[in-house]
Design a protein around this motif. Structure first.
Motif, PDB file in Angstrom:
ATOM      1  N   VAL A   4      29.671   1.533  86.327  1.00 26.76           N
ATOM      2  CA  VAL A   4      29.719   2.988  86.334  1.00 26.76           C
ATOM      3  C   VAL A   4      29.826   3.476  87.766  1.00 26.76           C
ATOM      4  O   VAL A   4      29.612   2.723  88.717  1.00 26.76           O
ATOM      5  CB  VAL A   4      28.465   3.611  85.673  1.00 26.76           C
ATOM      6  N   HIS A   5      30.131   4.734  87.917  1.00 26.45           N
ATOM      7  CA  HIS A   5      30.223   5.330  89.244  1.00 26.45           C
ATOM      8  C   HIS A   5      28.826   5.420  89.858  1.00 26.45           C
ATOM      9  O   HIS A   5      27.833   5.600  89.162  1.00 26.45           O
ATOM     10  CB  HIS A   5      30.843   6.724  89.134  1.00 26.45           C
ATOM     11  N   SER A   6      28.753   5.289  91.175  1.00 25.86           N
ATOM     12  CA  SER A   6      27.442   5.242  91.846  1.00 25.86           C
ATOM     13  C   SER A   6      26.631   6.519  91.640  1.00 25.86           C
ATOM     14  O   SER A   6      25.404   6.474  91.605  1.00 25.86           O
ATOM     15  CB  SER A   6      27.626   4.975  93.332  1.00 25.86           C
ATOM     16  N   SER A   7      27.287   7.659  91.475  1.00 31.33           N
ATOM     17  CA  SER A   7      26.538   8.900  91.266  1.00 31.33           C
ATOM     18  C   SER A   7      25.860   8.929  89.905  1.00 31.33           C
ATOM     19  O   SER A   7      24.920   9.681  89.699  1.00 31.33           O
ATOM     20  CB  SER A   7      27.460  10.111  91.408  1.00 31.33           C
ATOM     21  N   GLU A   8      26.332   8.123  88.973  1.00 30.70           N
ATOM     22  CA  GLU A   8      25.710   8.057  87.654  1.00 30.70           C
ATOM     23  C   GLU A   8      24.533   7.091  87.625  1.00 30.70           C
ATOM     24  O   GLU A   8      23.755   7.091  86.686  1.00 30.70           O
ATOM     25  CB  GLU A   8      26.757   7.657  86.604  1.00 30.70           C
ATOM     26  N   VAL A   9      24.420   6.229  88.620  1.00 29.96           N
ATOM     27  CA  VAL A   9      23.320   5.267  88.651  1.00 29.96           C
ATOM     28  C   VAL A   9      22.026   5.975  89.003  1.00 29.96           C
ATOM     29  O   VAL A   9      21.032   5.875  88.304  1.00 29.96           O
ATOM     30  CB  VAL A   9      23.617   4.129  89.655  1.00 29.96           C
TER      31      VAL A   9
END
Length: 121
Positions: A4-9
Motif C-alpha cells: 500500500v502507499h506509505s500514507s495509508e500505513v
C-alpha cells in the motif's frame, strides 16, 4: 496487504508522536492514538517491533539514558489517577458550579430589581 502507499500505513502525525515521545511498546503508542495503524496492530507482522528497535537505537534514546528497566516499563509523563481522585474533583467542580449559579442568580436578581425600580419612577 503490505503493498500500500506509505500514507495509508500510518499518518505523519503518528510518526511525529513516535519521534517526540519515543514509545517502546504498543501501549505507549496507543497513548497517541488508541487505534494503531493496521500494520502495527497486527502482532503476526514484525513492523511494531522494528519501529521499537528504531526508537531504541536512535541517538536521542541513547543520549537520554532511557534504556533502564524502570523507564522501559513505564513512561515518565504518564499520570495515573485513581477513581477517588476523579470523584473528589467532580464533587469540587459540582460545588463550584453551584456557587457560581447562586452568585449569577443573585447578580441577575439585583439587576432586575434596579431595572424595575427605575422604570416605575
Amino acid at each position: 496487504r503490505e503493498k500500500v502507499h506509505s500514507s495509508e500505513v500510518c499518518s505523519l502525525d503518528f510518526l511525529v508522536h513516535v519521534a517526540y515521545k519515543l514509545p517502546i511498546d504498543r501501549w505507549a503508542m496507543r497513548r497517541h492514538s488508541y487505534f494503531l495503524p493496521m500494520l502495527l496492530e497486527d502482532e503476526s507482522l514484525p513492523y511494531c517491533e522494528e519501529l521499537v528497535e528504531l526508537v531504541i537505537s536512535s541517538d536521542v534514546w541513547q543520549k537520554s539514558g532511557k534504556l533502564s528497566g524502570a523507564s522501559r516499563l513505564k513512561s515518565v509523563d504518564v499520570v495515573f489517577y485513581s477513581g477517588e481522585d476523579v470523584k473528589k474533583e467532580s464533587n469540587e467542580e459540582k460545588r463550584n458550579g453551584v456557587w457560581k449559579l447562586l452568585i449569577a442568580g443573585a447578580v441577575v436578581g439585583a439587576i432586575l430589581l434596579t431595572v424595575t425600580k427605575v422604570r416605575r419612577r
